[in-house]
Motif scaffolding. Sequence first.
Motif, PDB file in Angstrom:
ATOM      1  N   ILE A 220       0.839  -1.204   0.000  1.00  0.00           N
ATOM      2  CA  ILE A 220       0.000   0.000   0.000  1.00  0.00           C
ATOM      3  C   ILE A 220       0.873   1.253   0.000  1.00  0.00           C
ATOM      4  CG2 ILE A 220      -1.677   1.338   1.341  1.00  0.00           C
ATOM      5  CD1 ILE A 220      -2.726  -1.350   2.434  1.00  0.00           C
ATOM      6  N   THR A 221       0.546   2.196  -0.857  1.00  0.00           N
ATOM      7  CA  THR A 221       1.108   3.536  -0.805  1.00  0.00           C
ATOM      8  C   THR A 221       0.236   4.357   0.133  1.00  0.00           C
ATOM      9  OG1 THR A 221       1.956   3.400  -3.064  1.00  0.00           O
ATOM     10  CG2 THR A 221       1.665   5.603  -2.133  1.00  0.00           C
ATOM     11  N   TYR A 222       0.836   4.983   1.131  1.00  0.00           N
ATOM     12  CA  TYR A 222       0.071   5.632   2.197  1.00  0.00           C
ATOM     13  C   TYR A 222       0.535   7.074   2.351  1.00  0.00           C
ATOM     14  CZ  TYR A 222      -2.839   5.301   6.408  1.00  0.00           C
ATOM     15  OH  TYR A 222      -3.852   5.437   7.330  1.00  0.00           O
ATOM     16  N   LEU A 223      -0.406   8.010   2.274  1.00  0.00           N
ATOM     17  CA  LEU A 223      -0.114   9.428   2.484  1.00  0.00           C
ATOM     18  C   LEU A 223      -0.849   9.934   3.710  1.00  0.00           C
ATOM     19  CD1 LEU A 223      -0.410  10.865  -1.154  1.00  0.00           C
ATOM     20  CD2 LEU A 223       1.622   9.947  -0.009  1.00  0.00           C
ATOM     21  N   THR A 224      -0.218  10.820   4.451  1.00  0.00           N
ATOM     22  CA  THR A 224      -0.861  11.391   5.633  1.00  0.00           C
ATOM     23  C   THR A 224      -0.283  12.780   5.928  1.00  0.00           C
ATOM     24  OG1 THR A 224      -1.277  11.132   8.008  1.00  0.00           O
ATOM     25  CG2 THR A 224       0.805  10.264   7.169  1.00  0.00           C
ATOM     26  N   PRO A 225      -1.110  13.669   6.500  1.00  0.00           N
ATOM     27  CA  PRO A 225      -0.560  14.940   6.973  1.00  0.00           C
ATOM     28  C   PRO A 225       0.117  14.770   8.329  1.00  0.00           C
ATOM     29  CG  PRO A 225      -2.885  14.860   7.470  1.00  0.00           C
ATOM     30  CD  PRO A 225      -2.564  13.595   6.693  1.00  0.00           C
ATOM     31  N   GLY A 226      -0.048  13.593   8.947  1.00  0.00           N
ATOM     32  CA  GLY A 226       0.379  13.409  10.327  1.00  0.00           C
ATOM     33  C   GLY A 226      -0.741  13.828  11.253  1.00  0.00           C
ATOM     34  N   PHE A 227      -1.046  15.102  11.255  1.00  0.00           N
ATOM     35  CA  PHE A 227      -2.151  15.646  12.028  1.00  0.00           C
ATOM     36  C   PHE A 227      -2.836  16.745  11.223  1.00  0.00           C
ATOM     37  CE2 PHE A 227       1.816  17.784  13.223  1.00  0.00           C
ATOM     38  CZ  PHE A 227       1.521  19.124  12.978  1.00  0.00           C
ATOM     39  N   ALA A 228      -4.133  16.916  11.459  1.00  0.00           N
ATOM     40  CA  ALA A 228      -4.861  18.042  10.876  1.00  0.00           C
ATOM     41  C   ALA A 228      -4.615  19.275  11.732  1.00  0.00           C
ATOM     42  CB  ALA A 228      -6.344  17.718  10.818  1.00  0.00           C
ATOM     43  N   ILE A 229      -4.936  20.448  11.184  1.00  0.00           N
ATOM     44  CA  ILE A 229      -4.732  21.716  11.900  1.00  0.00           C
ATOM     45  C   ILE A 229      -6.066  22.445  11.991  1.00  0.00           C
ATOM     46  CG2 ILE A 229      -3.456  23.871  11.984  1.00  0.00           C
ATOM     47  CD1 ILE A 229      -1.281  22.583  10.289  1.00  0.00           C
ATOM     48  N   TYR A 230      -6.436  22.851  13.200  1.00  0.00           N
ATOM     49  CA  TYR A 230      -7.715  23.530  13.408  1.00  0.00           C
ATOM     50  C   TYR A 230      -7.555  24.712  14.346  1.00  0.00           C
ATOM     51  CZ  TYR A 230      -8.117  21.372  18.065  1.00  0.00           C
ATOM     52  OH  TYR A 230      -7.911  21.014  19.372  1.00  0.00           O
ATOM     53  N   ARG A 231      -8.461  25.678  14.240  1.00  0.00           N
ATOM     54  CA  ARG A 231      -8.419  26.848  15.119  1.00  0.00           C
ATOM     55  C   ARG A 231      -8.884  26.468  16.517  1.00  0.00           C
ATOM     56  NH1 ARG A 231      -8.089  31.966  16.338  1.00  0.00           N
ATOM     57  NH2 ARG A 231      -7.190  32.726  14.407  1.00  0.00           N
ATOM     58  N   GLU A 232      -8.150  26.942  17.506  1.00  0.00           N
ATOM     59  CA  GLU A 232      -8.491  26.683  18.900  1.00  0.00           C
ATOM     60  C   GLU A 232      -9.934  27.084  19.185  1.00  0.00           C
ATOM     61  OE1 GLU A 232      -6.949  28.247  23.259  1.00  0.00           O
ATOM     62  OE2 GLU A 232      -5.567  28.265  21.545  1.00  0.00           O
ATOM     63  N   GLY A 233     -10.680  26.196  19.827  1.00  0.00           N
ATOM     64  CA  GLY A 233     -12.066  26.457  20.162  1.00  0.00           C
ATOM     65  C   GLY A 233     -13.054  26.054  19.090  1.00  0.00           C
ATOM     66  N   ARG A 234     -12.570  25.637  17.927  1.00  0.00           N
ATOM     67  CA  ARG A 234     -13.431  25.175  16.833  1.00  0.00           C
ATOM     68  C   ARG A 234     -13.313  23.661  16.703  1.00  0.00           C
ATOM     69  NH1 ARG A 234     -14.661  29.601  13.383  1.00  0.00           N
ATOM     70  NH2 ARG A 234     -14.537  31.481  14.664  1.00  0.00           N
ATOM     71  N   TYR A 235     -14.025  23.104  15.743  1.00  0.00           N
ATOM     72  CA  TYR A 235     -13.998  21.658  15.537  1.00  0.00           C
ATOM     73  C   TYR A 235     -12.634  21.207  14.996  1.00  0.00           C
ATOM     74  CZ  TYR A 235     -14.885  17.054  13.653  1.00  0.00           C
ATOM     75  OH  TYR A 235     -14.804  15.716  13.368  1.00  0.00           O
TER      76      TYR A 235
END
Length: 289
Positions: free
Chosen positions: A69-84
């Motif tokens: 399998i070829t697998y891509l990931t950002p590692g983690f998503a980025i979101y504004r504090e206090g939002r979803y």
Amino acid sequence: MFGECHAHIFMNGFDYRKAVKDHRDRPDEAEIRRALEAYRTHGVAFVRDGGDHFGASLLARRLAPEYGITYLTPGFAIYREGRYGKVVGLSYGNLREYAALVRRLADEGGDFVKIMTTGIMDFQTDRGLTSEPLEREEVREMVHIAHEEGFRVMSHTNGARAVEIAVEAGVDSLEHGNFQDGDSIACMAEHEVVWVPTAVTVRNLIGSGRFSDEVLKSIWKGLEENMRLARKLGVMFALGSDAGACGVFHGQGICEEYQAFQDIFPEDTALEQGLKAGEMRIRKFVRET
């Protein structure tokens, strides 16, 4: 078989709390291997993950070649504090902190940047979202910073105006994209963004008893109509099931997503070719250095 263009390896499709418990202290290799084996069993040779803050998707990327399998990931998503977004990522309080997270993502070997510009669907209501969308200027700057660092941008976005904001800011793929209208869909077509609607996150809940079927069927009807309009206007689609979400299982989910597309476009002889073209665009979500 198609690739899976939107998954979360740390989730298990049935119990989010258990998934968090399994990976909280360190990524559970056995669980990750079970998910990877499910992809191999279903003939899926490409997976793009939407990220997590446990390191599970980074471990999955290291293990994936053992399963072909070829697998891509950002590692983690980025979101504004206090939002979803806490469910899958790390937060920022201002754009300086956001830029620092992008640099951290680069240091940790993330393949692309995933931003969260809105909440998710509130299945208790029709067309409700769980948090307000980010402002236009903020989204534009977020995308600019990511692109300057050589990253493509995957955008978790719902709602017509929020979709327009994300697309006009230059995101490379639009994830989910529920509750759109003709203007936002035309905007996607104009800017040639790839839309990954993750349709089975709604369809698979119908009849489950988890939420009102009346609400779910209304949401599903709207999504079907918007997908048909998008196809008519030339929007590029890619298949992603949000595997790991409630009722959507690794490996099986992408097969169900393709079936949903076939049911929506039963006489579209160019559908398979179009979806493969969208996947090929997604496969290029690797950092340019």
